[in-house]
Design an enzyme around this catalytic site. Structure first.
Site, PDB file in Angstrom:
ATOM      1  CG  ASP A  25      -2.070   0.936   1.108  1.00 37.61           C
ATOM      2  OD1 ASP A  25      -2.294   1.469   0.002  1.00 37.61           O
ATOM      3  OD2 ASP A  25      -2.760   1.174   2.115  1.00 37.61           O
ATOM      4  CG  HIS A  42       0.011   2.208  -9.393  1.00 38.93           C
ATOM      5  ND1 HIS A  42      -0.291   1.763  -8.126  1.00 38.93           N
ATOM      6  CD2 HIS A  42      -0.989   3.063  -9.725  1.00 38.93           C
ATOM      7  CE1 HIS A  42      -1.416   2.325  -7.722  1.00 38.93           C
ATOM      8  NE2 HIS A  42      -1.857   3.113  -8.667  1.00 38.93           N
ATOM      9  CG  LEU A 136       8.999 -17.251  -3.493  1.00 36.00           C
ATOM     10  CD1 LEU A 136       8.810 -17.167  -1.973  1.00 36.00           C
ATOM     11  CD2 LEU A 136       9.443 -15.887  -4.036  1.00 36.00           C
TER      12      LEU A 136
END
Ligand code: FPP
Length: 248
Positions: A25, A42, A136
C-alpha cells in the site's frame, strides 16, 4: 556474499516466516509526495515487488502472497485501473523467464470470471510455465477479496450438500479451508501492510486468523532490504500462542 545490510544486522535475532503476505500500500501517496503522477507510484511499486521477491528467495521464504489488485479496486478511475492492469501484464510478460529460472512457482488467486481473455491467458501461462518449480511460491492475489472468497467456498459447499456428497453435520473448519484458493498452502505467519494504514481491507480474512500483523509507515515503493530485515526482527520478537498460554 553478505551485503552491508546483512553485516549491519549480524547478531540480531531474525526469524524467517514460512508464509509472508503483503498488502503493498501507498503507491499513490508515494508518487504525490514526490510530485509525480499516481501511475509513477505503481511503476515504482512494481520494482519494489521485484525486490521483495529477490529478498524472499535470498532468505528462503517458502510462500509469498501479495495483494496486487482487489475486487474493490475496479472502482478507481478507468485510466488508473488500466495502468495497473498493464503493469501487471508487463510484469508477468517481462519477468516470467527470470522467475522461472529462479525456480519460482507462480499462482494467481482471485475471481477469474469476467476477466479480460488476454489476462486469463497470461495468468495461465505464468502458472503452467512455473508449475513444476519447487522454490518460492509466489501467490499473486488479483481481483481478489476475502469475503468473496468465503462466499465462493460457501457456494461450493452448498453444491456438495445438494449433490449428496457432504452432510451438513460434517461441516467443520477444514471443510471451509479446503474450498479456499490457498487450501494447499499453510496460513500466513506474517501479514505486512505498508503506508501506515491499519486495516485488513478484505485480504486473506480467513487465513490470517492467527497471523502476526505488522504495520509499517513506509510507502510500498520505498521497500528495501533494511525494511525486510526489520520485519524478520519484529517477527522474531513476537510470541505466537495460537490461543494457548505462554510456554514455560
Ligand atoms: C496500493 O497503493 C497498490 C495497489 C492498489 C496496486 C498494487 C500494484 C503494484 C504494486 C504494481 C503491480 C503489481 C504486480 C503484481 C506487478 P495505492 O494506490 O492504494 O496507494 P495510496 O493508498 O497511496 O493511494
Amino acid at each position: 556474499m553478505e551485503s552491508n545490510i546483512e553485516n549491519a544486522h549480524k547478531g540480531d535475532a531474525l526469524k524467517v516466516p514460512n508464509h509472508l503476505a503483503v498488502t503493498m500500500d501507498g503507491n499513490g501517496r508515494w508518487a504525490i509526495s514526490h510530485g509525480k503522477l499516481r501511475s509513477h507510484g505503481h511503476k515504482a511499486g512494481t520494482d519494489a515487488l521485484r525486490r521483495l521477491v529477490e529478498y524472499s528467495i535470498k532468505y528462503d521464504i517458502k510462500y509469498l502472497t501479495v495483494f496486487s489488485f482487489s475486487s474493490e479496486n475496479w472502482s478507481r478511475p478507468k485510466e488508473e485501473v488500466n495502468f495497473i492492469l498493464r503493469l501487471m501484464r508487463n510484469y508477468v510478460a517481462s519477468d516470467l523467464e527470470k522467475l522461472d529460472d529462479n525456480n519460482v512457482n507462480i499462482k494467481i488467486i482471485g475471481e477469474r470470471a469476467g476477466l479480460d481473455k488476454q489476462i486469463i491467458k497470461l495468468i495461465e501461462k505464468a502458472e503452467n510455465t512455473t508449475s513444476g518449480n519447487s522454490g518460492l511460491q509466489l501467490i499473486i492475489a488479483f481481483n481478489y477479496g476475502g469475503r468473496g472468497e468465503i462466499a465462493r467456498a460457501t457456494r461450493n459447499i452448498a453444491k456438495k450438500i445438494l449433490d449428496g456428497k457432504l452432510s451438513i453435520s460434517d461441516i467443520d473448519e477444514n471443510t471451509i479451508s479446503d474450498e479456499l484458493y490457498l487450501s494447499d498452502v499453510p496460513d500466513p505467519d506474517v501479514v505486512l501492510r505498508t503506508s501506515g494504514e491499519y486495516r485488513f481491507s478484505n485480504f486473506l480474512l480467513w487465513q490470517s486468523a492467527y497471523s502476526e500483523l505488522i504495520f509499517i509507515d513506509d510507502y510500498w515503493p520505498d521497500f528495501n532490504e533494511e525494511i525486510f530485515i526489520n520485519i524478520l526482527k519484529e517477527y522474531a520478537g513476537r510470541e505466537r500462542r495460537f490461543g494457548g498460554v505462554e510456554a514455560k
